[in-house]
Design an enzyme around this catalytic site. Structure first.
Site, PDB file in Angstrom:
ATOM      1  N   SER A  88     -64.183 -43.018  54.458  1.00 50.29           N
ATOM      2  CA  SER A  88     -63.958 -42.734  53.080  1.00 50.29           C
ATOM      3  C   SER A  88     -64.386 -41.355  52.668  1.00 50.29           C
ATOM      4  O   SER A  88     -63.881 -40.903  51.815  1.00 50.29           O
ATOM      5  CB  SER A  88     -64.940 -43.879  52.576  1.00 50.29           C
ATOM      6  OG  SER A  88     -64.400 -44.955  52.167  1.00 50.29           O
TER       7      SER A  88
ATOM      8  N   THR B 283     -63.775 -48.997  60.023  1.00 52.25           N
ATOM      9  CA  THR B 283     -64.849 -49.992  60.284  1.00 52.25           C
ATOM     10  C   THR B 283     -64.921 -50.626  61.784  1.00 52.25           C
ATOM     11  O   THR B 283     -65.814 -50.385  62.509  1.00 52.25           O
ATOM     12  CB  THR B 283     -65.176 -51.242  59.340  1.00 52.25           C
ATOM     13  OG1 THR B 283     -64.932 -50.544  57.951  1.00 52.25           O
ATOM     14  CG2 THR B 283     -66.248 -51.979  59.376  1.00 52.25           C
TER      15      THR B 283
ATOM     16  N   LYS C 284     -73.123 -50.021  45.298  1.00 52.46           N
ATOM     17  CA  LYS C 284     -71.919 -51.060  45.475  1.00 52.46           C
ATOM     18  C   LYS C 284     -71.707 -51.849  44.253  1.00 52.46           C
ATOM     19  O   LYS C 284     -72.611 -51.760  43.434  1.00 52.46           O
ATOM     20  CB  LYS C 284     -72.994 -52.177  46.362  1.00 52.46           C
ATOM     21  CG  LYS C 284     -72.340 -53.112  47.260  1.00 52.46           C
ATOM     22  CD  LYS C 284     -71.367 -52.537  48.294  1.00 52.46           C
ATOM     23  CE  LYS C 284     -71.241 -53.351  49.418  1.00 52.46           C
ATOM     24  NZ  LYS C 284     -70.831 -52.497  50.842  1.00 52.46           N
TER      25      LYS C 284
ATOM     26  N   LYS D  24     -76.674 -46.244  55.488  1.00 49.96           N
ATOM     27  CA  LYS D  24     -75.426 -45.900  56.456  1.00 49.96           C
ATOM     28  C   LYS D  24     -75.187 -44.411  55.946  1.00 49.96           C
ATOM     29  O   LYS D  24     -74.887 -43.624  56.936  1.00 49.96           O
ATOM     30  CB  LYS D  24     -74.302 -46.872  55.818  1.00 49.96           C
ATOM     31  CG  LYS D  24     -74.509 -48.257  56.364  1.00 49.96           C
ATOM     32  CD  LYS D  24     -73.203 -48.833  55.908  1.00 49.96           C
ATOM     33  CE  LYS D  24     -72.896 -50.238  55.603  1.00 49.96           C
ATOM     34  NZ  LYS D  24     -71.899 -51.047  55.657  1.00 49.96           N
TER      35      LYS D  24
ATOM     36  N   ASN E 265     -61.140 -57.818  57.882  1.00 47.96           N
ATOM     37  CA  ASN E 265     -60.817 -56.735  58.286  1.00 47.96           C
ATOM     38  C   ASN E 265     -61.562 -56.150  59.391  1.00 47.96           C
ATOM     39  O   ASN E 265     -60.838 -55.715  60.462  1.00 47.96           O
ATOM     40  CB  ASN E 265     -61.043 -55.687  56.916  1.00 47.96           C
ATOM     41  CG  ASN E 265     -60.853 -54.263  57.159  1.00 47.96           C
ATOM     42  OD1 ASN E 265     -61.722 -53.406  57.884  1.00 47.96           O
ATOM     43  ND2 ASN E 265     -59.403 -53.882  56.782  1.00 47.96           N
TER      44      ASN E 265
HETATM   45  N1  GLU Z   1     -67.515 -51.412  51.938  1.00 43.43           N
HETATM   46  C1  GLU Z   1     -67.659 -50.483  53.019  1.00 43.43           C
HETATM   47  C2  GLU Z   1     -69.085 -50.476  53.526  1.00 43.43           C
HETATM   48  O1  GLU Z   1     -69.894 -51.709  53.209  1.00 43.43           O
HETATM   49  C3  GLU Z   1     -67.284 -49.354  52.912  1.00 43.43           C
HETATM   50  C4  GLU Z   1     -67.863 -48.396  51.884  1.00 43.43           C
HETATM   51  C5  GLU Z   1     -66.971 -47.150  51.423  1.00 43.43           C
HETATM   52  O2  GLU Z   1     -66.026 -46.751  52.331  1.00 43.43           O
HETATM   53  O3  GLU Z   1     -67.340 -46.382  50.574  1.00 43.43           O
HETATM   54  O4  GLU Z   1     -69.562 -49.732  54.424  1.00 43.43           O
END
Ligand code: GLU
Length: 430
Positions: free
Chosen positions: A364, A206, A122, A110, A237
């Protein structure tokens, strides 16, 4: 708890671990294909096929009944050649090591896709926040930060919200980290409340990103969003905000679901009402009598299908029955590789998870930039920048798919892995 219930739970855990291993293996398969496509040697794959670091921690928490419960948590850091690692922390009973590893690899992809100066990370804790009090959750959040504090930090690894974690949990974690380091450290974590240095637009980011992908995909397919019928699986969310944005854009949301069931109405659902009645874990269908299953929902008539819940939903068993002409993956890993091939053969445009769900980490990043510069942006500024980033990423993936004659998932991996592979090479790692 009876023996049957324990066996049931163990069986579920076992199935979940097997599923996560499949996810992990299929991520490796596509990473390999992407690197081969780009002409990188096997050493690059050997480096990128696993996280660089994986920390497992045990977290003691005093529960409300006076007992001490020990929780297991993880933090995985996939690759930090480009910059610090970045990614959310999930609180869920079915969290396991393979899943956290795969999710950290997706975060790398990503970040590469939307061109952020990060690698992927993660975290996860095996727990059920639906059965925990506020006080217990605070203890667990702070305990987790103490346990991982050696390997995280604003220029090392930056956590964020994920499944069943929110801005309150980020606030406790930021406070704990600031106490340990003895200075205010807003850049340690993102997804904070705005009063603690959070960014405007982070909570809905998101869903905004997914909506932009839906708009772009609809243009490619010549579908007017105004007339489109959309099914959204999941009302957490991502799913709930997304249903609202799509509804506000004039589309008809004909189906939604949560973990307990699904609602479908070809004339369109009352999204405002459903949003009003959902609880903080995204549960709403329990209020209704005439529900259908999640499985049935996926095969219902619609133009755009958005799996925004859990992984492995579109498989070899149902891929031929999907009616939508566009599938936008708002969840992580909702479509298996075999199913991706079937959808692609059937001419269905699939917007892969690593692209569709990259809006969260993009904002973020904006939050972290604002924390580092101590100067904050308006909601409009965030939203314009987000739109530019996602539209650009969509364009790149779509044209890579055309140019390399590959499906959108492989195209996204090709774009997503390139910067990391290149940075690892320049550093002299491979
Ligand atoms: N948990 C979200 C994702 O899977 C956001 C991660 C973030 O903001 O660092 O993309």
């Amino acid at each position: 708890m009876g023996t049957a219930a324990v066996l049931n739970r163990e069986q579920r855990q076992h199935n979940q671990e097997k599923e996560s291993l499949n996810l992990f293996n299929s991520t490796q398969t596509v990473i390999k294909e992407a690197l081969d496509n780009l002409g990188y040697p096997n050493e690059s794959f050997e480096l990128l096929k696993e996280p660089l670091r994986m920390l497992t921690v045990r977290i003691p928490v005093r529960m409300d009944n006076g007992s001490i419960k020990i929780f297991t948590g993880y933090r995985s850091q996939h690759n930090d050649a480009v910059g610090p690692t970045k990614g959310g922390v999930r609180f869920h009973p079915e969290v396991n090591e393979e899943e956290v590893k795969a999710l950290s690899m997706w975060m790398s992809l990503k970040c590469g896709l939307v061109d952020l100066p990060y690698g992927g990370g993660k975290g996860g804790i095996i727990c059920d926040p639906r059965e925990m009090s506020f006080r217990e959750l605070e203890g667990l959040s702070r305990g987790y930060v103490r346990a991982i504090s050696q390997v995280v930090g604003p220029t090392k690894d930056i956590p964020a919200p994920d499944v069943f974690t929110n801005s309150q949990i980020m606030a406790w974690m930021m406070d704990e980290y600031s106490r340990i380091r003895e200075f205010d450290s807003p850049g340690f974590i993102t997804g904070k409340p705005v009063v603690l240095g959070g960014s405007h637009g982070r909570e809905t980011a998101t869903a905004r990103g997914v909506t932009i992908c839906i708009e772009e995909a609809a243009k490619k397919k010549g579908i007017e969003l105004q007339d489109a019928r959309v099914v959204v699986q999941g009302f957490g969310n991502a799913g709930s905000f997304l249903a609202k944005f799509i509804h506000d854009a004039g589309a008809k949301v004909v189906g939604i679901s949560d973990a307990y069931g699904a609602l479908y109405d070809p004339d369109g659902l009352d999204i405002e009402y459903l949003l009003d009645r959902r609880d903080s874990f995204g549960t709403v269908t329990k209020l209704f009598k005439s529900t259908i299953t999640n499985k049935e929902l996926l095969e219902k008539d619609c133009d755009i299908l958005v799996p925004a819940a859990i992984s492995n939903q579109i498989t070899i068993d149902n891929a031929s029955n999907i009616k939508a002409s566009i599938v936008v993956e708002a969840a992580n890993g909702p479509t298996t590789l075999e199913a991706t091939k079937i959808l692609s053969k059937r001419g269905i445009l699939l917007v892969p998870d690593v692209l569709a769900s990259s809006g969260g980490v993009t904002v973020s990043y904006f939050e972290w930039v604002q924390n580092n510069q101590g100067y904050y942006w308006s909601e409009e500024e965030v939203s314009t920048r987000l739109r530019n980033v996602i539209e650009d990423a969509f364009r790149k993936v779509y044209s890579a798919a055309q140019n390399h004659h590959v499906d959108m998932r492989l195209a996204a991996y090709i774009i997503g892995i390139r910067k990391m592979a290149e940075a690892s090479r320049f550093r002299g790692w491979v």
